[in-house]
Design a protein around this motif. Structure first.
Motif, PDB file in Angstrom:
ATOM      1  N   TYR A   5     -38.076 -77.136 -84.888  1.00  0.00           N
ATOM      2  CA  TYR A   5     -39.193 -77.771 -85.559  1.00  0.00           C
ATOM      3  C   TYR A   5     -38.994 -77.624 -87.061  1.00  0.00           C
ATOM      4  N   ARG A   6     -39.734 -78.407 -87.830  1.00  0.00           N
ATOM      5  CA  ARG A   6     -39.707 -78.239 -89.274  1.00  0.00           C
ATOM      6  C   ARG A   6     -41.093 -78.496 -89.843  1.00  0.00           C
ATOM      7  N   GLY A  42     -47.363 -79.028 -97.293  1.00  0.00           N
ATOM      8  CA  GLY A  42     -48.515 -79.888 -97.132  1.00  0.00           C
ATOM      9  C   GLY A  42     -48.536 -80.714 -95.864  1.00  0.00           C
ATOM     10  N   LYS A  43     -47.570 -80.520 -94.988  1.00  0.00           N
ATOM     11  CA  LYS A  43     -47.504 -81.288 -93.762  1.00  0.00           C
ATOM     12  C   LYS A  43     -47.509 -80.363 -92.548  1.00  0.00           C
ATOM     13  N   GLY A  44     -47.795 -80.943 -91.397  1.00  0.00           N
ATOM     14  CA  GLY A  44     -47.795 -80.182 -90.169  1.00  0.00           C
ATOM     15  C   GLY A  44     -46.392 -79.950 -89.630  1.00  0.00           C
ATOM     16  N   ASP A  48     -35.771 -84.494 -95.741  1.00  0.00           N
ATOM     17  CA  ASP A  48     -35.458 -83.472 -94.751  1.00  0.00           C
ATOM     18  C   ASP A  48     -35.816 -82.072 -95.238  1.00  0.00           C
ATOM     19  N   THR A  49     -36.175 -81.950 -96.501  1.00  0.00           N
ATOM     20  CA  THR A  49     -36.539 -80.656 -97.060  1.00  0.00           C
ATOM     21  C   THR A  49     -37.739 -80.075 -96.324  1.00  0.00           C
ATOM     22  N   ALA A  50     -37.576 -78.871 -95.800  1.00  0.00           N
ATOM     23  CA  ALA A  50     -38.624 -78.227 -95.024  1.00  0.00           C
ATOM     24  C   ALA A  50     -38.162 -76.839 -94.621  1.00  0.00           C
ATOM     25  N   VAL A  51     -39.085 -76.067 -94.092  1.00  0.00           N
ATOM     26  CA  VAL A  51     -38.723 -74.849 -93.391  1.00  0.00           C
ATOM     27  C   VAL A  51     -38.464 -75.217 -91.940  1.00  0.00           C
ATOM     28  N   TYR A  52     -37.305 -74.858 -91.447  1.00  0.00           N
ATOM     29  CA  TYR A  52     -36.915 -75.177 -90.085  1.00  0.00           C
ATOM     30  C   TYR A  52     -37.106 -73.955 -89.194  1.00  0.00           C
TER      31      TYR A  52
END
Length: 121
Positions: free
Chosen positions: A37-38, A42-44, A89-93
Protein backbone atom coordinates in the motif's frame (compact mmCIF):
# COMPACT_ATOMS: atom_id res chain seq x y z
CA UNK A 1 4.00 -12.23 17.00
CA UNK A 2 4.66 -11.17 13.40
CA UNK A 3 6.90 -8.44 12.06
CA UNK A 4 7.09 -7.02 8.55
CA UNK A 5 10.20 -5.01 7.71
CA UNK A 6 10.44 -2.96 4.52
CA UNK A 7 13.55 -1.66 2.82
CA UNK A 8 14.61 -0.10 -0.46
CA UNK A 9 12.95 3.30 -0.37
CA UNK A 10 14.74 6.50 -1.19
CA UNK A 11 15.01 9.48 -3.50
CA UNK A 12 14.94 8.92 -7.25
CA UNK A 13 14.53 11.11 -10.32
CA UNK A 14 11.46 10.83 -12.55
CA UNK A 15 11.85 7.89 -14.89
CA UNK A 16 14.09 6.06 -12.47
CA UNK A 17 13.61 2.77 -10.66
CA UNK A 18 13.50 1.42 -7.13
CA UNK A 19 13.04 -2.05 -5.71
CA UNK A 20 11.28 -2.45 -2.38
CA UNK A 21 11.56 -5.52 -0.19
CA UNK A 22 9.46 -6.72 2.72
CA UNK A 23 10.33 -9.69 4.89
CA UNK A 24 7.85 -11.26 7.28
CA UNK A 25 9.06 -13.07 10.37
CA UNK A 26 7.67 -14.48 13.59
CA UNK A 27 4.82 -16.87 14.24
CA UNK A 28 3.68 -17.69 10.71
CA UNK A 29 1.58 -20.69 9.80
CA UNK A 30 0.69 -19.52 6.32
CA UNK A 31 0.47 -16.31 4.29
CA UNK A 32 -2.72 -15.84 2.29
CA UNK A 33 -1.69 -12.61 0.62
CA UNK A 34 1.19 -10.18 0.67
CA UNK A 35 1.48 -6.80 -0.97
CA UNK A 36 2.02 -3.07 -0.90
CA UNK A 37 0.00 0.00 0.00
CA UNK A 38 1.05 3.62 -0.21
CA UNK A 39 -0.03 6.88 1.35
CA UNK A 40 0.82 10.29 -0.05
CA UNK A 41 0.63 13.44 2.10
CA UNK A 42 -2.97 14.47 2.65
CA UNK A 43 -4.33 11.36 0.99
CA UNK A 44 -5.66 8.02 2.16
CA UNK A 45 -3.82 4.74 2.03
CA UNK A 46 -4.31 2.93 -1.28
CA UNK A 47 -3.53 -0.55 -2.50
CA UNK A 48 -0.65 -0.62 -4.98
CA UNK A 49 -0.06 -4.30 -5.69
CA UNK A 50 -0.69 -7.66 -4.07
CA UNK A 51 0.24 -11.31 -4.54
CA UNK A 52 -2.34 -13.84 -3.44
CA UNK A 53 -1.66 -17.29 -2.07
CA UNK A 54 -2.28 -18.96 -5.40
CA UNK A 55 0.23 -16.71 -7.13
CA UNK A 56 -2.15 -14.33 -8.86
CA UNK A 57 -1.44 -10.61 -8.70
CA UNK A 58 -3.43 -7.41 -8.71
CA UNK A 59 -2.34 -3.83 -9.40
CA UNK A 60 -3.73 -0.36 -9.04
CA UNK A 61 -4.53 1.16 -12.43
CA UNK A 62 -2.05 3.96 -11.82
CA UNK A 63 0.92 1.56 -11.66
CA UNK A 64 0.01 -1.10 -14.22
CA UNK A 65 2.79 -1.61 -16.72
CA UNK A 66 5.34 0.13 -14.50
CA UNK A 67 5.37 -1.83 -11.24
CA UNK A 68 5.84 -5.55 -10.71
CA UNK A 69 5.13 -7.40 -7.48
CA UNK A 70 6.77 -10.73 -6.77
CA UNK A 71 7.23 -13.06 -3.84
CA UNK A 72 9.78 -15.47 -2.47
CA UNK A 73 7.58 -17.94 -0.63
CA UNK A 74 10.46 -19.78 1.01
CA UNK A 75 11.67 -16.57 2.64
CA UNK A 76 8.26 -14.97 3.31
CA UNK A 77 9.40 -11.96 1.34
CA UNK A 78 7.57 -9.76 -1.15
CA UNK A 79 9.18 -7.35 -3.60
CA UNK A 80 7.94 -4.35 -5.54
CA UNK A 81 9.95 -3.43 -8.62
CA UNK A 82 9.05 0.15 -9.51
CA UNK A 83 10.07 1.41 -12.94
CA UNK A 84 9.42 4.64 -14.82
CA UNK A 85 8.70 6.37 -11.55
CA UNK A 86 6.65 9.55 -11.57
CA UNK A 87 6.41 12.39 -9.04
CA UNK A 88 2.89 11.24 -8.20
CA UNK A 89 4.38 7.95 -6.97
CA UNK A 90 5.86 9.85 -4.04
CA UNK A 91 4.46 8.34 -0.85
CA UNK A 92 5.20 6.20 2.15
CA UNK A 93 4.96 2.60 1.02
CA UNK A 94 3.68 0.02 3.49
CA UNK A 95 3.98 -3.72 3.30
CA UNK A 96 0.90 -5.68 4.27
CA UNK A 97 0.27 -9.37 4.75
CA UNK A 98 -2.71 -11.54 5.58
CA UNK A 99 -1.21 -14.19 7.83
CA UNK A 100 -2.48 -17.21 9.69
CA UNK A 101 -0.38 -17.47 12.83
CA UNK A 102 -1.58 -20.95 13.73
CA UNK A 103 -3.83 -23.68 12.41
CA UNK A 104 -6.48 -22.64 14.93
CA UNK A 105 -6.69 -18.99 13.88
CA UNK A 106 -8.09 -17.21 10.86
CA UNK A 107 -5.90 -14.86 8.89
CA UNK A 108 -5.05 -11.48 10.37
CA UNK A 109 -3.65 -8.35 8.77
CA UNK A 110 -0.13 -7.20 9.61
CA UNK A 111 1.66 -4.02 8.57
CA UNK A 112 5.23 -2.94 8.11
CA UNK A 113 6.62 0.33 9.40
CA UNK A 114 6.65 2.01 5.99
CA UNK A 115 9.43 3.22 3.73
CA UNK A 116 9.58 6.62 2.05
CA UNK A 117 9.73 6.84 -1.73
CA UNK A 118 10.35 10.29 -3.16
CA UNK A 119 10.37 10.94 -6.91
CA UNK A 120 11.72 14.38 -7.70
CA UNK A 121 14.14 16.11 -10.04
Amino acid sequence: QVQLVESGGGLVQPGGSLRLSCAASGSIFSINAMGWYRQAPGKGRELVAVVFGGGSTSYADSVKGRFTVSRDNAKNTVFLQMNTLKPEDTAVYYCNAQIETSVRQTARSFWGQGTQVTVSS
